[in-house]
Design a protein around this motif. Structure first.
Motif, PDB file in Angstrom:
ATOM      1  N   ALA A  99       0.999  -1.261   0.180  1.00 31.73           N
ATOM      2  CA  ALA A  99       0.062  -0.032   0.056  1.00 31.73           C
ATOM      3  C   ALA A  99       0.808   1.385  -0.104  1.00 31.73           C
ATOM      4  O   ALA A  99       0.593   2.224  -0.673  1.00 31.73           O
ATOM      5  CB  ALA A  99      -0.998  -0.139   1.144  1.00 31.73           C
ATOM      6  N   ALA A 101      -4.211  -5.172  -1.482  1.00 35.44           N
ATOM      7  CA  ALA A 101      -3.799  -3.663  -0.826  1.00 35.44           C
ATOM      8  C   ALA A 101      -3.240  -2.716  -1.818  1.00 35.44           C
ATOM      9  O   ALA A 101      -3.710  -1.522  -1.753  1.00 35.44           O
ATOM     10  CB  ALA A 101      -2.863  -3.924   0.437  1.00 35.44           C
ATOM     11  N   GLU A 102      -2.372  -3.268  -2.641  1.00 36.18           N
ATOM     12  CA  GLU A 102      -1.934  -2.439  -3.807  1.00 36.18           C
ATOM     13  C   GLU A 102      -2.931  -1.723  -4.773  1.00 36.18           C
ATOM     14  O   GLU A 102      -2.883  -0.539  -5.081  1.00 36.18           O
ATOM     15  CB  GLU A 102      -0.628  -2.963  -4.558  1.00 36.18           C
ATOM     16  N   THR A 144      -6.296  -1.689  -4.400  1.00 32.12           N
ATOM     17  CA  THR A 144      -7.038  -0.877  -3.792  1.00 32.12           C
ATOM     18  C   THR A 144      -6.635   0.865  -3.744  1.00 32.12           C
ATOM     19  O   THR A 144      -7.381   1.734  -3.931  1.00 32.12           O
ATOM     20  CB  THR A 144      -7.458  -1.220  -2.287  1.00 32.12           C
ATOM     21  N   THR A 145      -5.091   0.868  -3.533  1.00 35.13           N
ATOM     22  CA  THR A 145      -4.617   1.967  -3.473  1.00 35.13           C
ATOM     23  C   THR A 145      -4.550   2.829  -4.656  1.00 35.13           C
ATOM     24  O   THR A 145      -4.871   3.737  -4.910  1.00 35.13           O
ATOM     25  CB  THR A 145      -3.142   1.820  -2.601  1.00 35.13           C
ATOM     26  N   ALA A 170       2.592   1.779  -3.407  1.00 41.54           N
ATOM     27  CA  ALA A 170       1.524   2.282  -4.555  1.00 41.54           C
ATOM     28  C   ALA A 170       1.156   3.720  -4.247  1.00 41.54           C
ATOM     29  O   ALA A 170       1.234   4.405  -5.195  1.00 41.54           O
ATOM     30  CB  ALA A 170       0.275   1.380  -4.279  1.00 41.54           C
ATOM     31  N   TYR A 171       0.972   3.984  -3.047  1.00 45.62           N
ATOM     32  CA  TYR A 171       0.912   5.546  -2.722  1.00 45.62           C
ATOM     33  C   TYR A 171       2.001   6.435  -3.283  1.00 45.62           C
ATOM     34  O   TYR A 171       1.786   7.516  -3.842  1.00 45.62           O
ATOM     35  CB  TYR A 171       0.750   5.699  -1.318  1.00 45.62           C
ATOM     36  N   ALA A 179      -8.016   3.916  -6.031  1.00 38.68           N
ATOM     37  CA  ALA A 179      -8.584   5.020  -5.162  1.00 38.68           C
ATOM     38  C   ALA A 179      -7.807   6.212  -5.790  1.00 38.68           C
ATOM     39  O   ALA A 179      -8.419   7.359  -5.757  1.00 38.68           O
ATOM     40  CB  ALA A 179      -8.263   4.938  -3.445  1.00 38.68           C
ATOM     41  N   MET A 180      -6.616   6.311  -6.119  1.00 45.34           N
ATOM     42  CA  MET A 180      -5.632   7.423  -6.474  1.00 45.34           C
ATOM     43  C   MET A 180      -5.556   7.732  -7.997  1.00 45.34           C
ATOM     44  O   MET A 180      -5.717   8.829  -8.195  1.00 45.34           O
ATOM     45  CB  MET A 180      -4.340   7.433  -5.997  1.00 45.34           C
TER      46      MET A 180
END
Length: 250
Positions: A85, A182-183, A185-186, A88-89, A189-190
Motif C-alpha cells: 500500500a 492492498a496495492e 485498492t490504493t 503504490a501511494y 483510489a488514487m
C-alpha cells in the motif's frame, strides 16, 4: 482486439514462469507495458489489477497441492500488505522521469537476481528466520513501486538462504494475493479511471488465469533453471534499452 491478444500472450507467458518460480510476473509484464509507452503508475496498476485474478487462482492451486507453509504465510502477510500500500501511494504521488529511470534500474537489478538464480547450487532447507517480516515489508513496497518485485525479492532471498523450495514458492505465491489487494485498492483510489486500458487489463487477466493452474503444477514437476535464465535476461535487456532511451542514447 490485437492489443487484447498480445496482452493475453504476455499474461500467459508471465504467469507460466511466475507460478512455477514465484517471480517475474510483475517484472516481465510491467517491463512490456512500459516498453510500449504506458506510464509507470498506470502500468503497475494494470499489472496489479490483473494479478488480483491470477494470484487468486494460483494461490488456490498451491493450497490444493499443499505447497503452503502456515508459519511463513503468517509472517509475510501483514508486512507485505503495509509495504504494498505504501509503495503504490508513493508511486502515484511522485511519478516523474527521474522515478522512471530509478524503476528501470530497479527492474534491471530484478532481472539480474532472476538470472543468477539459474546458477545457484541447491542446499539443504532450513527454518525461516526473524528477517521474514521486514523482508515482506520491503517486498511489498518494491512490488508496488516497480510493478513487480515481490517474487524476485522475497522468493529469491528465502531460497538463497536454503529454505524449502516448494513451500517457499507456494506460500509467497499465496500471500501475494492479499498484498495485491492492498496495492490495487490504493491504485484505484488514487488513479480512478482505467477505461482506456481495459483491453490491456483483460488480456493480462485472461492469459494469466488460463496459465495459473499449470504454473502451480510446474512448481512440482519441471526444473526451472533454463526458464529463470531466459526471463532474467529478457527483463535485463528490455530495461537496459528503456534506460538508454531515458538517457537519450537511443
Amino acid at each position: 482486439m490485437e492489443q487484447l491478444l498480445i496482452c493475453m500472450v504476455v499474461g500467459s507467458a508471465a504467469e507460466h514462469h511466475d507460478g512455477a518460480m514465484r517471480m517475474a510476473y510483475g517484472a516481465s509484464s510491467n517491463t512490456f507495458l512500459r516498453s510500449v509507452g504506458i506510464p509507470s503508475a498506470i502500468s503497475s496498476a494494470c499489472v496489479h489489477i490483473a494479478e488480483l485474478f491470477t494470484t487468486l487462482v494460483s494461490g488456490l492451486s498451491h493450497l490444493r497441492l499443499k505447497n503452503v507453509s502456515r508459519a511463513l504465510f503468517v509472517r509475510l502477510l501483514l508486512p507485505g500488505i503495509i509495504g504494498g500500500a505504501l509503495g503504490a501511494y508513493l508511486l502515484v504521488s511522485f511519478e516523474s522521469s527521474t522515478l522512471d529511470a530509478i524503476i528501470d534500474v530497479y527492474l534491471i537489478v530484478m532481472g539480474v537476481v532472476i538470472f543468477c538464480k539459474a546458477f545457484q547450487r541447491e542446499r539443504p532447507p532450513r527454518e525461516y528466520g526473524n528477517y521474514v517480516c521486514p523482508l515482506g515489508l520491503v517486498g511489498g513496497f518494491t512490488d508496488a513501486l516497480g510493478g513487480g518485485g515481490w517474487g524476485p525479492i522475497v522468493t529469491s532471498t528465502l531460497l538463497a538462504t536454503n529454505h524449502d523450495t516448494r513451500k517457499t514458492i507456494g506460500t509467497v505465491n499465496t500471500v501475494e494475493f492479499f498484498v495485491t489487494v492492498a496495492e490495487t485498492t490504493t491504485f484505484v483510489a488514487m488513479l480512478q479511471d482505467f477505461r482506456s486500458y481495459t483491453m490491456v487489463i483483460l488480456g493480462l487477466i485472461i492469459g494469466g488465469v488460463i496459465a495459473a493452474p499449470l504454473g502451480a503444477l510446474l512448481c512440482k514437476k519441471v526444473p526451472v533453471k533454463v526458464m529463470l535464465g531466459f526471463v532474467g535476461a529478457l527483463v535485463i535487456f528490455l530495461n537496459v534499452v528503456k534506460l538508454l532511451q531515458h538517457a537519450g542514447w537511443m
